[in-house]
Design an enzyme around this catalytic site. Structure first.
Site, PDB file in Angstrom:
ATOM      1  N   ALA A  54     -19.386   3.052  18.466  1.00  0.00           N
ATOM      2  CA  ALA A  54     -18.510   2.700  17.350  1.00  0.00           C
ATOM      3  C   ALA A  54     -17.032   2.948  17.634  1.00  0.00           C
ATOM      4  O   ALA A  54     -16.178   2.479  16.872  1.00  0.00           O
ATOM      5  CB  ALA A  54     -18.930   3.473  16.107  1.00  0.00           C
ATOM      6  N   TYR A  55     -16.703   3.673  18.691  1.00  0.00           N
ATOM      7  CA  TYR A  55     -15.299   3.928  18.980  1.00  0.00           C
ATOM      8  C   TYR A  55     -14.621   2.617  19.372  1.00  0.00           C
ATOM      9  O   TYR A  55     -14.946   2.011  20.395  1.00  0.00           O
ATOM     10  CB  TYR A  55     -15.139   4.952  20.099  1.00  0.00           C
ATOM     11  N   SER A  56     -13.685   2.191  18.524  1.00  0.00           N
ATOM     12  CA  SER A  56     -12.984   0.916  18.728  1.00  0.00           C
ATOM     13  C   SER A  56     -13.969  -0.231  18.913  1.00  0.00           C
ATOM     14  O   SER A  56     -13.762  -1.137  19.725  1.00  0.00           O
ATOM     15  CB  SER A  56     -12.023   0.996  19.923  1.00  0.00           C
ATOM     16  N   ALA A  57     -15.061  -0.188  18.148  1.00  0.00           N
ATOM     17  CA  ALA A  57     -16.062  -1.256  18.138  1.00  0.00           C
ATOM     18  C   ALA A  57     -16.567  -1.588  19.535  1.00  0.00           C
ATOM     19  O   ALA A  57     -16.776  -2.756  19.878  1.00  0.00           O
ATOM     20  CB  ALA A  57     -15.485  -2.509  17.473  1.00  0.00           C
TER      21      ALA A  57
END
Length: 365
Positions: A54-57
């Site tokens: 989920a970090y920066s998609a």
């Protein structure tokens, strides 16, 4: 850099881990600069890199994947899944359907054929923990994952997962990733002791309390620090700012920066394996690495205990996990008619029944 055992996995990791949450559009969109930071960390002896889908998609994983080309075998690579990866309600959570699918996406973004530590990013009350552990066990047996862990689990759910694994003969969580700092000591009560009891490694996040323990957030002053623009309430919490003001002279007396005091405190706990650094720039990383040899004596640790008693959270992080029992009012409140301690008057339609006796006819053969 010294190395510590990651629970009972047999893996050795550095006391500082590199967190990649700040790499990508959310904070540092320059891939080349982020790669330089990762290489600088590896060159310093850090061998654990932690990221998440989920970090920066997913872009953070892509940056880490590019940075580890030619160096993959020297790194303990950790990532996570659980948070939403789109609008589809099935592209999130801890279900078998999602984890088995998302691990493939992470492997592709990370440009590797295996993940050393695959963690569920948060508990999922909608999924039976046995289903989650069963799916993770299959990923280990397939060779795509080496070990599995949890993140921000309450102590009770860590214990439940351990029991479920033993009962069903499943792979168990080998690590936990909780928040921990001088301002956030609540895990000292149960989470860290439980992890030690079950031989789990702990990779603690936010050891600088989202930047509050860098000295860039002061009482009565507007901060220009990067995170201030996100509007987090805990960055303006007067109780937390009061503690910062009490810690600054303590650090100065010890001849340390507040940052180095905060990092040394976290890794001094015997239940902590690694503290995750989250630098946005090379300067941030260099400052953190400069304090790697810092040792706090008992006098300083005793003074910290006086300022923030052991097992105490000062306020709370905005991103701290709250279980459904806290977030859903219906789980905290009885139906209105059940709330009084004493029974009230009977409703009008039932009053004619009050006081009646019912004669029971004797049975006949």
């Amino acid at each position: 850099m010294r190395y510590r055992a990651l629970g009972r996995t047999g893996i050795k990791v550095s006391p500082y881990a590199l967190g990649a949450m700040m790499f990508g559009p959310v904070a540092n969109p320059d891939h080349d600069d982020a790669i330089r930071i990762i290489h600088r960390a590896l060159d310093s002896g850090i061998n654990l890199v932690d990221t998440a889908d989920a970090y920066s998609a997913g872009e953070s994983e892509e940056i880490v994947g590019k940075a580890l080309r030619g160096r993959r075998d020297d790194v303990v690579l950790a990532t996570k899944a659980h948070l939403p990866m789109g609008d589809d309600p099935n592209r999130q959570g801890n279900s078998r359907r999602w984890l088995v699918r998302e691990v493939e996406n992470s492997l592709r973004r990370l440009q590797t054929d295996h993940i050393d530590l695959y963690q569920v990013h948060r508990p999922d009350p909608t999924v039976d923990v046995e289903e989650t552990l069963s799916a993770l066990s299959d990923l280990i047996h397939s060779g795509k994952v080496r070990a599995v862990g949890s993140s921000t689990f309450p102590a009770s759910e860590i214990v439940e997962a351990q029991w479920a694994a033993e009962r069903r003969g499943l792979e168990r969580f080998r690590t936990e990733q909780p928040p921990y700092s001088i301002l956030d000591r609540g895990i000292e009560r149960e989470v860290l002791p439980v992890c030690e009891r079950y031989g789990m490694g702990t990779l603690v996040w936010s050891p600088l309390a989202q930047g509050m323990l860098t000295g860039r957030y002061r009482k009565g002053q507007e901060s220009e620090a990067f995170r201030a623009g996100y509007g987090f309430g805990h960055l303006r919490d007067e109780r937390r700012l009061d503690v910062v003001e009490a810690l600054i002279p303590l650090a100065e007396k010890a001849g340390l920066s507040l940052t180095h005091l905060a990092m040394a405190f976290v890794i001094a706990h015997p239940g902590v394996t690694s503290a995750i650094l989250g630098p946005r720039t090379s300067e941030h990383l260099d400052d953190l690495l400069a304090g790697a040899e810092t040792t706090l004596d008992d006098e300083v640790l005793d003074r910290i205990d006086e300022i923030v008693p052991p097992g105490t959270d000062v306020g709370r992080l905005d991103m701290a996990y709250d279980p459904p029992a806290i977030t859903q009012p219906a789980l905290r409140r009885r139906p209105a008619h059940e709330r009084p301690a004493a029974r009230g008057p009977a409703p009008p339609e039932d009053r004619h029944r009050v006081g009646r006796t019912h004669r029971v006819r004797p049975r006949t053969a």
